[in-house]
Structures are given as structure tokens and as C-alpha cells.
Write a protein that holds these residues in place. Structure first.
Motif, short mmCIF file in Angstrom:
data_model
loop_
_atom_site.label_atom_id
_atom_site.label_comp_id
_atom_site.label_asym_id
_atom_site.label_seq_id
_atom_site.Cartn_x
_atom_site.Cartn_y
_atom_site.Cartn_z
N PHE A 9 -1.37 -3.38 5.37
CA PHE A 9 -2.87 -2.96 5.25
C PHE A 9 -2.95 -1.33 5.16
CE2 PHE A 9 -2.66 -6.65 8.08
CZ PHE A 9 -3.75 -7.29 7.78
N ALA A 11 -6.08 1.75 5.21
CA ALA A 11 -7.43 2.25 4.96
C ALA A 11 -8.16 2.73 3.78
CB ALA A 11 -7.76 3.30 6.46
N ARG A 17 -10.57 -1.55 6.43
CA ARG A 17 -9.20 -2.10 6.26
C ARG A 17 -8.98 -3.00 5.36
NH1 ARG A 17 -5.05 -4.61 10.89
NH2 ARG A 17 -6.19 -6.59 10.53
#
Length: 255
Positions: A9, A11, A17
Motif C-alpha cells: 500500500f 498513500a 490508500r
């Protein structure tokens, strides 16, 4: 049985996300899935990613926002025009990719075209499940999917809308978030398409005209080549010929 690698993951530009998965080692290629789908369904489940990885590639497969393991925000502010495009640029920046290839299926192909129109510089490009009209005029598909998402149960059995609604159920899609995605669609003008100088594989099912003519798209590109595979817009994804066509096209870049 193919298993899905664990997601990673990051940002994105607005803090959303975004998940991605990887298989293989070698030259990076980013492959973006289609609407209602995810990296697992589009690229991993039917062996396409494995076929490409076997030819010397690190196959990087994001889940678009509102899809798969990525965040599924409901706020309209999460879906500005070209949000998916900006997510794609953000992933490439996050991974530090400078020499890579890029492609996508359906909405992923449209996102790929938008990334090219906004500065992405891959070596080779794959546009799958997409025709010229689907890049020039996104409104028709917006209307189609708005009808499906607004009333998933209200379509005649066997109709394109019914089939898409059934697919939505299999992938566990969030109708509210997916309606938001439609607001991100941006038309790509023909002069931007004709300005794409990279070698481009335009690959589409023989019975797929959901996004217009794939041969016409290939003809509009300075270095486009059209490859036909079995199936229609839904079924060509399950055919091994799709992954083989992409692997064969990309392989010279890995040499």
C-alpha cells in the motif's frame, strides 16, 4: 491454482490508500485492471501475470481506487477528474520507476492513455479491451454504468447490463464508490492519441466492440499494432491468448 500475492500500500496524491501486488523479477511493467474488477481478477486469476513474468518482467498491478484492496471512499471529493490517472503517476513515483512499460485493460487502458497524455513516459504500451471511441468519447460508457450501478437488479437476464451487474457481485464492488469513479473519466482528444510515439499493442477480443473499434485505435497510433484474441469484452480476460499476446509484445523490451 494461482494465489494472489499479498498487497502492498501507499498513500496517493490526496491520501487515498492504494494497493498494488507484484509477481516476477526483471523489467517493470505496470498493468491496470478494468472497471468493477481488480488486479487479482484481471491479471492474476487466469495466468496473464505469470505468463508475462516468465518472460523476464516484474509485473506491478495496482487496484484502482474504489476497487479491490484499495480504499473505497464515498465522498465526491475523492473522485475529481483524472483521479485514477493521478493515482497511476503517484504509484510510478512511489516505486521510483524510470524505465518501465505500462498497460491496462478497459478502464485500465483508458487510464493508461490518460497517463500518456499527462506526461507518463513508458517504453512500451499495452491498450487492451479498448477502441478509439472509448478514448475519445467516455460519456456513452458513463451512461451505461450509471444505469447498472443505480439499479443493479433491474436489467433483463442476459443483457450487457445484467452481465456487468453479475460481474459486480462476484468482485464485491461498492456501488456508491464505483459511481464516484465515473466522475473521474476524461476524454482523450485524437491529437493526443496521435502524439503517442511509443510502440503500442492494441489487443482486443474478436467480439469486443464495447469501447468502439480497436483496429481503428491501432490505425490512429503512430506505432500501433492490433492483435485479435478470442472472446468478447468479458470473456477475453479468461483466455490465455490475452496474456500470451501481451507477453510476446513486451518481451523484446526485457531482452
Amino acid at each position: 491454482m494461482t494465489t494472489a500475492p499479498e498487497p502492498q500500500f501507499f498513500a496517493s496524491f490526496d491520501g487515498t490508500r492504494i494497493a498494488w501486488r507484484e509477481v516476477g523479477e526483471g523489467r517493470p511493467v505496470v498493468l491496470i485492471h478494468g472497471y468493477f474488477s481488480d488486479a487479482w481478477t484481471n491479471w492474476l486469476r487466469y495466468g496473464h501475470a505469470a505468463a508475462i513474468a516468465a518472460r523476464g518482467f516484474r509485473v506491478i498491478m495496482p487496484d484502482l481506487r474504489a476497487h479491490g484492496s484499495s480504499d473505497r471512499p464515498h465522498a465526491p471529493a475523492a473522485y475529481p477528474p483524472d483521479a485514477l490517472t493521478r493515482d497511476g503517476h503517484a504509484l510510478i513515483a512511489h516505486l521510483g520507476l524510470t524505465d518501465y512499460d505500462l498497460g491496462g485493460y478497459s478502464l485500465g487502458a483508458r487510464t493508461t492513455a490518460r497517463m500518456l497524455a499527462t506526461g507518463a513516459a513508458p517504453g512500451r504500451v499495452v491498450i487492451a479491451g479498448m477502441g478509439l471511441d472509448g478514448l475519445l468519447h467516455t460519456g456513452r460508457r458513463v451512461d451505461h454504468f450509471t444505469r447498472i450501478l443505480s439499479d443493479p437488479e433491474g436489467h433483463p437476464r442476459g443483457s450487457p447490463e445484467w452481465l456487468a451487474a453479475a460481474f459486480l457481485k462476484t468482485t464485491g464492488g461498492d456501488p456508491v464508490a464505483l459511481l464516484g469513479v465515473l466522475n473521474t473519466f476524461v476524454d482523450t482528444p485524437e491529437d493526443a492519441i496521435r502524439a503517442i510515439r511509443q510502440p503500442v499493442l492494441v489487443v482486443s477480443g474478436v467480439d469486443d466492440d464495447d469501447n468502439g473499434s480497436a483496429p481503428d485505435l491501432a490505425a490512429a497510433l503512430p506505432d500501433g499494432r492490433y492483435v485479435e484474441v478470442p472472446g468478447n469484452h468479458m470473456s477475453s480476460v479468461v483466455k490465455p491468448e490475452l496474456g500470451r499476446a501481451i507477453a510476446d509484445f513486451l518481451a523484446p523490451a526485457a531482452a
